[in-house]
Write an enzyme that holds these catalytic residues in place. Sequence first.
Site, PDB file in Angstrom:
ATOM      1  CE  LYS A 179      -1.599   1.521   4.102  1.00 21.02           C
ATOM      2  NZ  LYS A 179      -1.198   2.914   4.397  1.00 21.02           N
ATOM      3  CG  ASN A 180       2.405   2.571   3.507  1.00 22.45           C
ATOM      4  OD1 ASN A 180       1.237   2.883   3.248  1.00 22.45           O
ATOM      5  ND2 ASN A 180       2.826   2.340   4.730  1.00 22.45           N
ATOM      6  NE  ARG A 207      -1.108  12.144   7.883  1.00 19.69           N
ATOM      7  CZ  ARG A 207      -0.141  12.872   7.390  1.00 19.69           C
ATOM      8  NH1 ARG A 207       0.438  12.510   6.473  1.00 19.69           N
ATOM      9  NH2 ARG A 207       0.255  14.008   7.783  1.00 19.69           N
ATOM     10  NE  ARG A 263       0.555  10.215   9.925  1.00 19.26           N
ATOM     11  CZ  ARG A 263       0.149   9.172   9.198  1.00 19.26           C
ATOM     12  NH1 ARG A 263      -1.025   8.649   9.437  1.00 19.26           N
ATOM     13  NH2 ARG A 263       0.891   8.704   8.217  1.00 19.26           N
ATOM     14  CG  ASP A 268       3.601   1.408   9.333  1.00 20.71           C
ATOM     15  OD1 ASP A 268       3.814   1.667   8.143  1.00 20.71           O
ATOM     16  OD2 ASP A 268       3.311   2.289  10.169  1.00 20.71           O
ATOM     17  CB  ILE A 295       7.674   6.834  14.205  1.00 20.76           C
ATOM     18  CG1 ILE A 295       8.923   5.965  14.012  1.00 20.76           C
ATOM     19  CG2 ILE A 295       7.272   7.557  12.910  1.00 20.76           C
ATOM     20  CD1 ILE A 295      10.143   6.682  13.496  1.00 20.76           C
ATOM     21  NE  ARG A 336      -6.881   4.223   5.796  1.00 25.59           N
ATOM     22  CZ  ARG A 336      -6.020   5.036   6.428  1.00 25.59           C
ATOM     23  NH1 ARG A 336      -6.170   5.297   7.697  1.00 25.59           N
ATOM     24  NH2 ARG A 336      -5.014   5.568   5.777  1.00 25.59           N
TER      25      ARG A 336
HETATM   26  C1  EPZ Z   1       4.418   6.932   6.090  1.00 21.28           C
HETATM   27  O1  EPZ Z   1       3.657   7.965   6.687  1.00 21.28           O
HETATM   28  C2  EPZ Z   1       3.513   5.723   6.045  1.00 21.28           C
HETATM   29  N1  EPZ Z   1       2.346   6.028   5.224  1.00 21.28           N
HETATM   30  C3  EPZ Z   1       3.067   5.348   7.457  1.00 21.28           C
HETATM   31  O2  EPZ Z   1       2.287   4.158   7.362  1.00 21.28           O
HETATM   32  C4  EPZ Z   1       4.324   5.053   8.281  1.00 21.28           C
HETATM   33  O3  EPZ Z   1       3.937   4.750   9.608  1.00 21.28           O
HETATM   34  C5  EPZ Z   1       5.240   6.271   8.265  1.00 21.28           C
HETATM   35  O4  EPZ Z   1       5.566   6.622   6.900  1.00 21.28           O
HETATM   36  C6  EPZ Z   1       6.548   6.025   9.008  1.00 21.28           C
HETATM   37  O5  EPZ Z   1       7.205   4.945   8.451  1.00 21.28           O
HETATM   38  C7  EPZ Z   1       2.464   5.952   3.875  1.00 21.28           C
HETATM   39  O6  EPZ Z   1       3.522   5.680   3.347  1.00 21.28           O
HETATM   40  C8  EPZ Z   1       1.225   6.244   3.080  1.00 21.28           C
HETATM   41  P1  EPZ Z   1       6.552  10.357   8.046  1.00 21.28           P
HETATM   42  P2  EPZ Z   1       4.218   9.492   6.643  1.00 21.28           P
HETATM   43  O7  EPZ Z   1       6.420  11.597   7.243  1.00 21.28           O
HETATM   44  O8  EPZ Z   1       4.944   9.738   5.387  1.00 21.28           O
HETATM   45  C9  EPZ Z   1       6.652  13.716  11.391  1.00 21.28           C
HETATM   46  C10 EPZ Z   1       0.427   2.770   7.761  1.00 21.28           C
HETATM   47  O9  EPZ Z   1      -0.012   2.245   8.791  1.00 21.28           O
HETATM   48  N2  EPZ Z   1       6.554  14.683  10.290  1.00 21.28           N
HETATM   49  O10 EPZ Z   1       7.731   9.481   7.854  1.00 21.28           O
HETATM   50  O11 EPZ Z   1       3.092  10.395   7.007  1.00 21.28           O
HETATM   51  C11 EPZ Z   1       5.395  12.870  11.568  1.00 21.28           C
HETATM   52  O12 EPZ Z   1       4.461  13.564  12.367  1.00 21.28           O
HETATM   53  C12 EPZ Z   1       0.907   4.212   7.789  1.00 21.28           C
HETATM   54  O13 EPZ Z   1       0.538   2.183   6.655  1.00 21.28           O
HETATM   55  C13 EPZ Z   1       6.688  16.035  10.571  1.00 21.28           C
HETATM   56  O14 EPZ Z   1       6.896  16.432  11.715  1.00 21.28           O
HETATM   57  O15 EPZ Z   1       5.247   9.456   7.863  1.00 21.28           O
HETATM   58  C14 EPZ Z   1       5.934  11.631  12.236  1.00 21.28           C
HETATM   59  O16 EPZ Z   1       6.055  11.890  13.625  1.00 21.28           O
HETATM   60  C15 EPZ Z   1       0.722   4.856   9.157  1.00 21.28           C
HETATM   61  N3  EPZ Z   1       6.590  16.935   9.556  1.00 21.28           N
HETATM   62  C16 EPZ Z   1       7.337  11.475  11.634  1.00 21.28           C
HETATM   63  O17 EPZ Z   1       7.666  12.740  11.069  1.00 21.28           O
HETATM   64  C17 EPZ Z   1       6.375  16.541   8.254  1.00 21.28           C
HETATM   65  O18 EPZ Z   1       6.312  17.411   7.352  1.00 21.28           O
HETATM   66  C18 EPZ Z   1       7.414  10.441  10.532  1.00 21.28           C
HETATM   67  O19 EPZ Z   1       6.398  10.744   9.593  1.00 21.28           O
HETATM   68  C19 EPZ Z   1       6.237  15.165   7.980  1.00 21.28           C
HETATM   69  C20 EPZ Z   1       6.340  14.252   9.008  1.00 21.28           C
END
Ligand code: EPZ
Length: 460
Positions: free
Chosen positions: A56-57, A129, A158, A343, A365, A435
């Site tokens: 999915k990701n 998102r 997020r 995850d 995370i 999802r």
């Molecule tokens: C991706 O989310 C995945 N989703 C998530 O999977 C996964 O948990 C996550 O990466 C971490 O591996 C998809 O790929 C669609 P991040 P993403 O940006 O990109 C902070 C699932 O269950 N952050 O790596 O949103 C954020 O708040 C989902 O399949 C900022 O502060 O994750 C988090 O604490 C859940 N500012 C950390 O970074 C930003 O601009 C990591 O988020 C962006 C992120």
Amino acid sequence: MSAEAKIISLAQTDAAQIASGSTPESATSAEKSGMDQIKVKGGNRLNGTIEISGAKNAALPLMCACLLTDEPLNLSNAPTTLRDIRTLSAVLESLDVTVSANPELKLISLKSEKTSTCYAPYDLVRKMRASVLVLGPLLARFGVAKVSLPGGCAIGTRPVDLHLKALEQMGATIKLEGGYIFAEAKDGLKGAVVEFAKVSVGATENILMAATLAKGTTVLKNAAKEPEIIDLGECLISMGAKIEGLGTSEITITGVEKLPGTTHAVVADRIETGTWMIAVALTGGDVRLKGANIDHLTALVGPLEAAGLKISQDDQDILVSRNGTPLKGTDIMTEPYPGFPTDLQAQFMTMLTLCMGAGMVTETIFENRFMHVPELGRMGADITTQGNSAIIRGVSGLRGAEVMATDLRASVSLILAGLVASGETTINRIYHLDRGYENIVDKLCACGADIERIPVSLQE
Ligand code: EPZ
């Protein structure tokens, strides 16, 4: 009416509609089915074969890459039936992309030949998102984008500040108004050196895509290294993009004028793979995970082998088994790839509830990713949380109960608990599961689990 004027008027209508609460929420059949229940009776071992779906990701950013070209982008091995895929398809169709999915062939074909609007509405973006990943490609190709801020979700706020800061460094002007991101790059995006303040999968993906059409060279520092990012980069390279350093923390992209289409196979879902490995650790048995790549799960293999699971790669598959050896508690801490994946944290915690001794889970995370804890507690687990850490003390058994799914991975951790609990477990609100897991009931039934899906119409 100029493109921007049209976008603003669309956004104002959208905002007014939401403010008045008149957003029609007519539940579609997909939404109704999301209220189905899953019932599972614990105690069966798992034996057989599970075919791992495309990730999915990986599929979500790959779908957004179609906006970078006016030629067809065909994705094979795609998880076409997932809710998130359907939601993103709707977002892309609102951007005049032609999307067709063929579940039998596991194929999604996308074509962004023209677009009359670069506007991704709140009502669609709020559902998923990852829709914010249309921002970089829209800006790179069309120089303008109006995308709803995705808002938080159950596991955390997020934010998308890292995405926006990087796009501004590439010459975009960004305005936030009425819950929307107004972005413009009239003269196109320019290459820049972007150092992410923290590792972000989504920000790395958004800027990686945007940089492929920017003027000049972009260097991403402190980039995420997930296999899904490598998969996206390899697809972009097959479209003619110039990218070096995929899978490392420094990625260099040299912009090109135009990108043709391509056909790309979506990488296997390592989170689904890890979920079933943990399931076998819990139930015992012998399972072949078809199309799974052990190299994408090194951080999970160690703790699972320490707990007592036998794991090996057999050609294109992973073999997992546990036959009688007791489970032993171990500690994990979630980290960006190649560390332990956040995850898989909930699923691993379910396993720890039945391990001899104790185990500690630290979630680094997301700020609120322990919502499975109270539900596991209702099934008899002994878990104490303190901030972003949890101590899990093994118990002799879990008891079946009626539980509530709260987010995608917490939901599947309750399914895993139900597979080994005494009696029957009923999981409500399984739209969370839909999802991210294709055919979860069929896949587990085929390996001997006593599990069924109860349509909302048949629930007592
Ligand atoms: C991706 O989310 C995945 N989703 C998530 O999977 C996964 O948990 C996550 O990466 C971490 O591996 C998809 O790929 C669609 P991040 P993403 O940006 O990109 C902070 C699932 O269950 N952050 O790596 O949103 C954020 O708040 C989902 O399949 C900022 O502060 O994750 C988090 O604490 C859940 N500012 C950390 O970074 C930003 O601009 C990591 O988020 C962006 C992120």
